[in-house]
Write a protein that holds these residues in place. Structure first.
Motif, mmCIF file in Angstrom:
data_model
loop_
_atom_site.group_PDB
_atom_site.id
_atom_site.type_symbol
_atom_site.label_atom_id
_atom_site.label_comp_id
_atom_site.label_asym_id
_atom_site.label_seq_id
_atom_site.Cartn_x
_atom_site.Cartn_y
_atom_site.Cartn_z
ATOM 1 N N THR A 74 -6.009 7.147 -9.138
ATOM 2 C CA THR A 74 -6.919 7.077 -7.981
ATOM 3 C C THR A 74 -6.294 6.238 -6.873
ATOM 4 N N LEU A 75 -5.615 5.159 -7.267
ATOM 5 C CA LEU A 75 -4.949 4.314 -6.261
ATOM 6 C C LEU A 75 -3.909 5.132 -5.494
ATOM 7 N N THR A 76 -3.100 5.889 -6.223
ATOM 8 C CA THR A 76 -2.050 6.692 -5.582
ATOM 9 C C THR A 76 -2.661 7.681 -4.578
ATOM 10 N N GLN A 77 -3.765 8.297 -4.986
ATOM 11 C CA GLN A 77 -4.412 9.274 -4.090
ATOM 12 C C GLN A 77 -4.879 8.641 -2.783
ATOM 13 N N HIS A 78 -5.110 7.321 -2.807
ATOM 14 C CA HIS A 78 -5.648 6.666 -1.607
ATOM 15 C C HIS A 78 -4.655 5.717 -0.952
ATOM 16 N N GLY A 79 -3.364 5.911 -1.239
ATOM 17 C CA GLY A 79 -2.332 5.178 -0.503
ATOM 18 C C GLY A 79 -2.021 3.786 -1.047
ATOM 19 N N TRP A 80 -2.241 3.570 -2.355
ATOM 20 C CA TRP A 80 -1.900 2.293 -2.985
ATOM 21 C C TRP A 80 -0.913 2.559 -4.099
ATOM 22 N N ARG A 81 -0.160 1.513 -4.492
ATOM 23 C CA ARG A 81 0.669 1.706 -5.697
ATOM 24 C C ARG A 81 0.575 0.466 -6.586
ATOM 25 N N VAL A 82 0.758 0.689 -7.883
ATOM 26 C CA VAL A 82 0.732 -0.426 -8.842
ATOM 27 C C VAL A 82 2.121 -1.040 -8.850
ATOM 28 N N THR A 83 2.202 -2.357 -8.576
ATOM 29 C CA THR A 83 3.518 -3.003 -8.558
ATOM 30 C C THR A 83 3.844 -3.654 -9.898
ATOM 31 N N SER A 84 2.826 -4.121 -10.611
ATOM 32 C CA SER A 84 3.068 -4.648 -11.959
ATOM 33 C C SER A 84 1.764 -4.694 -12.741
#
Ligand code: SAM
Length: 292
Positions: A267-277
């Motif tokens: 869901t984060l990826t779909q809204h322009g976020w990414r998991v860094t760790s």
């Protein structure tokens, strides 16, 4: 002569737990602790004996029974005993004691003396709100905050509970926090813990609501988000975050079970976020994220 304390033990249906906490808080009892007892909950709470007036205690007992009756549940079983200062301190220690978290933070229950430490101390009386520092998800967020906070950062704390992460953020160097919670008791608890930590109200603004409330509260996009709520709630809130953040805002998310991390990440990826760790404690994880 040592001070004495009144310990109230209430055995009730689990459904009544929140109501009992609320009633105890209204009466002035402090430091509620709850444990499982068969199919029931055993709640312990304490008050200095000189503050107990027989007439108030009677009203409390009547209220608790009335609430149970309204919900067609068995009346809570209530026991009361006097403890001297030493016994009280000993019984209390089982549940609440100063707790070191990460490398820099120490949570100190409001009713205990301030320990001698180099750590940043968060004084806390969680009352009925979530956020004593005992839960892995709160600990993960505080540990992640140690690495993320830069001075002058403005932060949004979504689901603030006791205010533990808001206060931790400010003591770790943030300049301002906007805190929201859908639960009015959490808002009350954050405000009283703000006072306990001598934080000015303009540095920790707390309001009832969620992201929609933040949209009208923040004067500029925030630099960081902390959000320790369950994964399914976080997934619903993610689409609203772009309205309160800028293109390099970071975030710390917890309340997420390890096997739910992928759904949150998608869901984060779909809204322009990414998991860094990702940090993990037992079954819980904490995602460090950044808007891209
Ligand atoms: C697990 S507690 C976290 C408390 C504290 N931040 C901590 O880390 O210990 C989650 C909090 O989120 C609140 N909450 C639940 N759904 C929410 C929503 N949609 N928006 C804002 N707050 C919410 C609950 O009332 C609760 O106080």
């Amino acid at each position: 002569m040592a001070n004495t304390w009144c310990e109230l033990q209430i055995i009730c249906d689990p459904v009544l737990e929140e109501t009992v906490f609320w009633q105890l808080e209204q009466f002035g009892f402090r430091g509620m602790a709850s444990e499982k007892k068969g199919d029931f909950r055993l709640i312990r709470s304490y008050l200095p004996s000189q503050e107990v007036q027989a007439v108030d205690l009677e009203a409390l007992l009547q209220n608790l029974s009335k609430n149970a009756k309204l919900m067609s549940l068995a009346a809570p079983e209530i026991h009361q005993q006097q403890l001297d200062e030493e016994d009280w301190a000993n019984s209390w220690k089982q549940y609440w004691h100063p707790q070191e978290i990460g490398n820099r933070v120490l949570i100190n229950p409001a009713w205990l003396p301030t320990p001698d430490t180099d750590r940043i101390i968060i004084h806390l009386d969680p009352g009925v709100a979530f956020g004593t520092g005992n839960h892995q998800t709160t600990q993960l967020c505080l540990e992640a905050l140690e690495d993320c906070i830069n001075s002058d950062a403005v932060i949004a704390d979504i689901g603030c509970g006791s205010g533990i992460l808001s206060i931790g953020s400010l003591l770790l160097g943030a300049s301002q926090v906007y805190a929201v919670d859908v639960d009015p008791l959490a808002v009350q608890s954050t405000a009283s813990n703000r006072e306990l930590n001598a934080i000015k109200p303009e540095r920790l603004i707390v309001e009832q609501g969620s992201v929609e409330r933040l949209v009208s509260l923040v004067s500029a996009p925030v630099d960081g988000i902390v959000c320790n709520i369950l994964a399914e709630v976080i997934i619903k809130l993610i689409p609203q975050w772009n309205a309160i953040t800028h293109t390099s805002t970071w975030g710390i998310l917890s309340g997420i079970l390890v096997n739910q991390a992928e759904a949150v990440s998608d869901t984060l990826t779909q809204h322009g976020w990414r998991v860094t760790s990702q940090l993990q404690k037992q079954d819980w994880c904490c995602l460090n994220i950044r808007r891209v």
